[in-house]
Scaffold this motif. Structure first.
Motif, mmCIF file in Angstrom:
data_model
loop_
_atom_site.group_PDB
_atom_site.id
_atom_site.type_symbol
_atom_site.label_atom_id
_atom_site.label_comp_id
_atom_site.label_asym_id
_atom_site.label_seq_id
_atom_site.Cartn_x
_atom_site.Cartn_y
_atom_site.Cartn_z
ATOM 1 N N GLU A 139 -3.993 34.249 63.048
ATOM 2 C CA GLU A 139 -2.991 33.616 63.923
ATOM 3 C C GLU A 139 -1.628 33.557 63.233
ATOM 4 O O GLU A 139 -0.604 33.791 63.863
ATOM 5 N N ASN A 140 -1.630 33.263 61.934
ATOM 6 C CA ASN A 140 -0.364 33.244 61.206
ATOM 7 C C ASN A 140 0.284 34.626 61.218
ATOM 8 O O ASN A 140 1.496 34.762 61.381
ATOM 9 N N ALA A 141 -0.536 35.664 61.044
ATOM 10 C CA ALA A 141 -0.005 37.031 61.023
ATOM 11 C C ALA A 141 0.576 37.392 62.390
ATOM 12 O O ALA A 141 1.614 38.050 62.486
ATOM 13 N N ALA A 200 3.324 21.354 56.728
ATOM 14 C CA ALA A 200 4.465 22.243 56.494
ATOM 15 C C ALA A 200 4.407 23.346 57.530
ATOM 16 O O ALA A 200 3.453 24.115 57.571
ATOM 17 N N THR A 201 5.402 23.394 58.401
ATOM 18 C CA THR A 201 5.393 24.413 59.449
ATOM 19 C C THR A 201 6.809 24.821 59.832
ATOM 20 O O THR A 201 7.737 24.012 59.745
ATOM 21 N N SER A 202 6.949 26.063 60.268
ATOM 22 C CA SER A 202 8.237 26.516 60.777
ATOM 23 C C SER A 202 8.186 26.524 62.307
ATOM 24 O O SER A 202 9.134 26.919 62.955
ATOM 25 N N LYS A 203 7.061 26.086 62.865
ATOM 26 C CA LYS A 203 6.846 26.340 64.296
ATOM 27 C C LYS A 203 7.218 25.178 65.208
ATOM 28 O O LYS A 203 7.550 25.392 66.366
ATOM 29 N N ILE A 204 7.104 23.973 64.737
ATOM 30 C CA ILE A 204 7.584 22.829 65.529
ATOM 31 C C ILE A 204 8.331 21.871 64.597
ATOM 32 O O ILE A 204 8.171 21.927 63.364
ATOM 33 N N PHE A 209 0.908 25.399 64.981
ATOM 34 C CA PHE A 209 1.937 24.369 65.184
ATOM 35 C C PHE A 209 1.683 23.146 64.317
ATOM 36 O O PHE A 209 2.521 22.273 64.189
ATOM 37 N N ARG A 210 0.502 23.070 63.662
ATOM 38 C CA ARG A 210 0.165 21.824 62.984
ATOM 39 C C ARG A 210 0.597 21.804 61.523
ATOM 40 O O ARG A 210 0.635 20.752 60.902
ATOM 41 N N GLY A 211 0.817 22.977 60.952
ATOM 42 C CA GLY A 211 1.114 23.033 59.518
ATOM 43 C C GLY A 211 -0.066 22.572 58.691
ATOM 44 O O GLY A 211 0.063 21.958 57.634
ATOM 45 N N GLU A 212 -1.253 22.894 59.165
ATOM 46 C CA GLU A 212 -2.484 22.403 58.528
ATOM 47 C C GLU A 212 -3.290 23.520 57.884
ATOM 48 O O GLU A 212 -4.007 23.302 56.909
ATOM 49 N N ALA A 213 -3.202 24.722 58.478
ATOM 50 C CA ALA A 213 -4.182 25.752 58.149
ATOM 51 C C ALA A 213 -4.144 26.143 56.672
ATOM 52 O O ALA A 213 -5.167 26.072 55.972
ATOM 53 N N THR A 248 -9.625 22.735 66.282
ATOM 54 C CA THR A 248 -9.710 24.198 66.187
ATOM 55 C C THR A 248 -8.898 24.903 67.274
ATOM 56 O O THR A 248 -8.897 26.130 67.350
ATOM 57 N N LYS A 249 -8.233 24.149 68.103
ATOM 58 C CA LYS A 249 -7.351 24.676 69.141
ATOM 59 C C LYS A 249 -8.066 25.637 70.094
ATOM 60 O O LYS A 249 -7.492 26.612 70.548
ATOM 61 N N THR A 250 -9.339 25.392 70.363
ATOM 62 C CA THR A 250 -10.032 26.271 71.311
ATOM 63 C C THR A 250 -10.286 25.541 72.632
ATOM 64 O O THR A 250 -10.977 26.043 73.495
#
Ligand SMILES: Nc1ncnc2c1ncn2[C@@H]1O[C@H](COP(=O)(O)OP(=O)(O)OP(=O)(O)O)[C@@H](O)[C@H]1O
Ligand SMILES: [Mg+2]
Length: 601
Positions: free
Chosen positions: A34-36, A78-82, A96-100, A302-304
Motif C-alpha cells: 500500500e505504501n508503494a 508519522a505520515t505524509s497522508k493526513i 493514513f494512520r502513520g502506523e504501519a 486492518t482497514k478492510t
C-alpha cells in the motif's frame, strides 16, 4: 521539495482505529504494498523468503523519501497522508494512520533504502527494535526498498502462532492479488524463494484478472458498469455456470481498497438467485467508487471494513447493476435450473408393456445368521473389527450428529437381479427382502476407500496416456498441487511442472479420462479447499474424499446390469459399506415381512 512527513497530533492519533496491525507476514506485505502504491509507483516487486518469515522485501519506483522523512517514517503516527481530523473523512490514499512502518519496525529488523528523483544520493537506514542503528547516504535507484528480516524475532509467541508455510503463503498470495487486481495499470512481480510466482504487466482489469487467475477466466467474465451520483460501479462478475462451492474469487474494492462486506456480498449473491445453486458462490471483481466523504474506512485497524453513509442505496444499486449485466449478456433467461435431469423418465414406446419383475424369495433366511451364506456380500458383513472402525471414523462431533445407527445388517444375495430406478437408485433382491442402494453415495464410498488405500500404500495405478494435456492454473492452486505432488501421484495423476503456473498431465486415475483432466483437477482442488474449512480432515483423507466425490457416479447416470452388480460387490467389499465418506447412508432395505405387512398379510 521539502520534507513531507509530520507526526500527527495526539488528538488526531487518538481518533484512529488502533489495534494489532501486523499479525502475520502477509499483513506486512499488505502494508508495504500500500505504501508503494501511495508513492505513485509504476512497478512494484515483492520478494519473500521462507514465506516472509526470513525476508520480505518490497521494491518500488515511486516518489521516494528525503533523508529527514526516512528518519522519521518509522515513528508512530508519522505520515505524509493526513494532518487534521477533517482529513480522516476525505481519505484518498491507502495509508493514513502513520502506523504501519512503526508496527513493522517494532517486531523485525528493517532496512530502508530510498531516493527521490530530485536527489543525487539516497538514504539507507537500518532499524532494530524500533531504533535506527545505522543511517548513511547511499547510491540507489529512484524509489524505495523496504526489507523486513526476521519477522517476530522479539515476539516468539506470535511467530509460533503462525500457521504452516503453505497456509501463510496463501495469505501472502491473497494480499498480493488484492492489490494487483486493484491496480492493473501498475506492473507487479512476486518472487518466492527465488521462484517467480507472478510477473504482471500493466494492462486493463480484464487482462489483470486473466494474468492472475489463468487464461480460462477470460470467457467467464461478464462486465458490470453503472454510474449514479452516489457511486460508480464497475468490474466483472463470473458467469453463473462457473459459480463454485468455495468462496474463491470474490473481490470488492471501494475506492480501490479491498474490503470485506457481508451486506454488499448479499446484494450480489441475491442478484444471482435462481441462477446458481444455493450452495454455490458466484465470482466477482467489483469496484465501487464513491466520494471519500461518504464512506468511513477508519473503523478497523486492518482497514478492510468500511461504512457507507448510504449503504441501503448502494445495496440497491449494486443489486440492480448485477441483474442488469446478467440480463444484458443474456445469461438469466438461458438457464433452467429447475429441471432435474435425473427425473426424466423416457416415454414407453408404442405397444410396449411394462414387465413385472420376477421376485424370488427365500423366506427361511435369517439375516442375523452370519454363517448362512457364502455370497461375496458377506465380505461386507459388519464384523467386530468393522464396528470399532465405524465409531472411530465418526468420532468427530460434527459428523456424528448426522449419522443414524445402521439399522440393517446386509445379508447374502442369492441372486442380485439389480435394476435401476430413476437413474439414481439400484434395487436388488436379497434373501430377506430388497435392498435399495443410492448409486452416488455408494460409489463415493467405494472410491474413497480405494483412494485412501492407494495413498496409504503409496500405490501408483496411473493410466498413462498417449497424449498429454497442458493446463494453466491460478497460482495458488498451482502451489497447492506442487505441494501435494506425491499424494496426487499416488492417486493416479501423472503431473509435472511445465513452466510458470502450468502443469502437464500425462496420466490420470483409471476412473477418469485425460480429456476431463483439467476439470477433474479443478473439482478436486475446490472440494479439497472446501473440506479444509468445513470438516477439517487430514490431508490424505481430504484428497481421497475430494477425488472420490469428483469421480463418483452421479444421480442421473444410467447403469448397465453388470455395472450395477460390480458396484454392489465393491460396496460390500468395503470396510464400511453403509455410509458415504460424509456419513450419508448408502443403502436401505425393506424386509419381506415389511412388504407383507403393507399388503395386509
Ligand atoms: N514506499 C514508500 N515510498 C515513499 N514514501 C513512503 C513509502 N513507505 C512509507 N513512506 C512514507 O512513510 C510514511 C509512513 O508510512 P506508514 O505506512 O507507516 O504510514 P501511512 O502509510 O502514512 O499510514 P498507514 O499506517 O495507514 O499505512 C508514509 O506516510 C509515507 O510518507
Ligand atoms: Mg502505510
Amino acid at each position: 521539495m521539502s520534507d513531507i512527513i509530520k507526526i500527527l497530533s495526539e488528538k488526531v492519533a487518538n481518533q484512529i482505529a488502533a489495534g494489532e496491525v501486523i499479525q502475520r507476514p502477509s499483513s506486512a506485505i499488505k502494508e508495504l504494498l500500500e505504501n508503494a502504491v501511495d508513492a505513485g509507483s509504476t512497478y512494484i516487486q515483492v520478494i519473500v523468503k521462507d514465506v516472509g518469515k526470513t525476508l520480505l522485501q518490497i521494491i518500488d519506483n515511486g516518489c521516494g523519501m528525503s533523508a529527514n522523512d526516512a528518519n522519521i517514517c518509522i515513528e508512530r503516527h508519522a505520515t505524509s497522508k493526513i494532518q487534521k481530523t477533517d482529513d480522516l473523512f476525505n481519505i484518498r490514499t491507502m495509508g493514513f494512520r502513520g502506523e504501519a512502518l512503526a508496527s513493522i519496525a517494532a517486531i523485525a529488523h528493517v532496512a530502508i533504502k530510498t531516493k527521490r528523483k530530485e536527489d543525487d544520493l539516497g538514504t539507507l537506514i537500518n532499524i532494530e527494535g524500533s531504533k535506527i542503528i545505522e543511517k548513511e547516504p547511499c547510491g540507489c535507484s529512484d524509489g524505495t526498498s523496504v526489507a523486513v528480516k526476521n519477522l517476530f524475532y522479539n515476539v516468539p509467541a506470535r511467530r509460533n502462532f503462525l500457521k504452516s508455510n503453505p497456509v501463510e503463503m496463501r495469505h501472502v498470495i491473497d494480499e498480493f492479488q488484492r492489490i494487483a487486481l486493484a491496480y492493473p495499470h501498475i506492473k507487479f512481480s512476486l518472487i518466492s524463494n527465488d521462484a517467480e510466482l507472478f510477473q504482471l504487466k500493466e494492462g486493463t482489469l480484464r487482462q489483470r484478472i486473466v494474468a492472475v487467475f489463468g487464461r480460462n477466466y477470460n470467457q467467464r467474465l461478464v462486465p458490470v458498469a453503472e454510474e449514479t451520483s452516489l457511486v460508480k460501479i464497475s468490474g466483472f462478475i463470473g458467469k453463473p455456470e462457473y459459480a463454485k462451492k468455495t468462496r474463491g474469487e470474490q473481490f470488492f474494492f471501494v475506492n480501490k481498497r479491498f474490503i470485506k462486506n457481508g451486506y454488499l456480498h448479499h446484494a450480489v449473491q441475491n442478484a444471482f438467485q435462481d441462477l446458481i445453486h444455493n450452495d454455490c458462490h458466484p465470482s466477482y471483481f467489483l469496484f465501487l467508487d464513491s466520494d471519500p466523504r461518504s464512506i468511513d474506512i477508519n473503523i478497523h485497524p486492518t482497514k478492510t471494513e468500511i461504512k457507507f453513509e448510504n449503504d441501503r442505496s448502494i445495496y440497491a444499486m449494486l443489486h440492480a447493476a448485477i441483474k442488469q449485466s446478467l440480463g444484458k449478456y443474456n445469461i438469466a433467461p438461458m438457464l433452467d435450473f429447475d429441471k432435474e435431469p435425473s427425473f426424466d423418465i423416457p416415454p414407453l414406446s408404442p405397444g410396449a408393456s411394462i414387465k413385472i419383475p420376477d421376485v424370488k424369495l427365500d423366506t427361511t433366511y435369517n439375516p442375523f445368521d452370519v454363517n448362512q451364506s457364502s455370497s461375496p456380500l458377506n465380505k461386507g458383513m459388519p464384523t467386530e473389527k468393522n464396528k470399532v472402525k465405524w465409531q472411530d471414523l465418526y468420532k468427530s462431533e460434527k459428523v456424528t450428529q448426522r449419522i443414524p445407527e445402521p439399522d440393517v445388517l446386509i445379508t447374502t444375495m442369492e441372486e442380485k437381479k439389480p435394476s435401476q430406478l430413476h437413474n439414481r437408485f439400484i434395487i436388488s433382491q436379497i434373501k430377506s427382502g430388497i435392498i435399495v442402494i443410492d448409486q452416488h453415495n455408494a460409489s463415493e464410498r467405494i472410491l474413497y476407500e480405494k483412494y485412501l488405500s492407494s495413498l496409504e500404500k503409496n500405490n501408483q495405478s496411473i493410466q498413462k496416456q498417449l497424449f498429454s494435456k497442458t493446463i494453466e492454473m491460478p497460482p495458488s492452486d498451482f502451489e497447492l498441487i506442487m505441494e501435494m505432488q506425491d499424494e496426487i501421484t499416488s492417486l493416479g495423476f501423472d503431473v509435472r511442472e511445465f513452466g510458470k503456473n502450468t502443469l502437464v498431465i500425462e496420466g490420470v486415475p483409471s476412473d477418469a479420462s485425460i480429456e476431463e483432466a483439467e476439470e477433474l483437477l479443478e473439482k478436486v482442488l475446490e472440494q479439497f479447499k472446501l473440506n479444509i474449512t468445513d470438516i477439517r480432515v487430514e490431508k490424505r483423507d481430504n484428497l481421497a474424499r475430494s477425488l472420490a466425490k469428483s469421480l463418483s457416479i452421479k444421480p442421473g447416470v444410467p447403469l448397465e446390469k453388470k455395472e450395477m452388480t460390480a458396484l454392489i460387490d465393491e460396496l460390500f467389499a468395503c470396510d464400511m459399506p453403509y455410509y458415504s465418506p460424509n456419513g450419508y447412508p448408502t443403502i436401505t432395505t425393506m424386509s419381506i415381512e415389511d412388504l407383507n405387512k403393507k399388503f395386509g398379510r
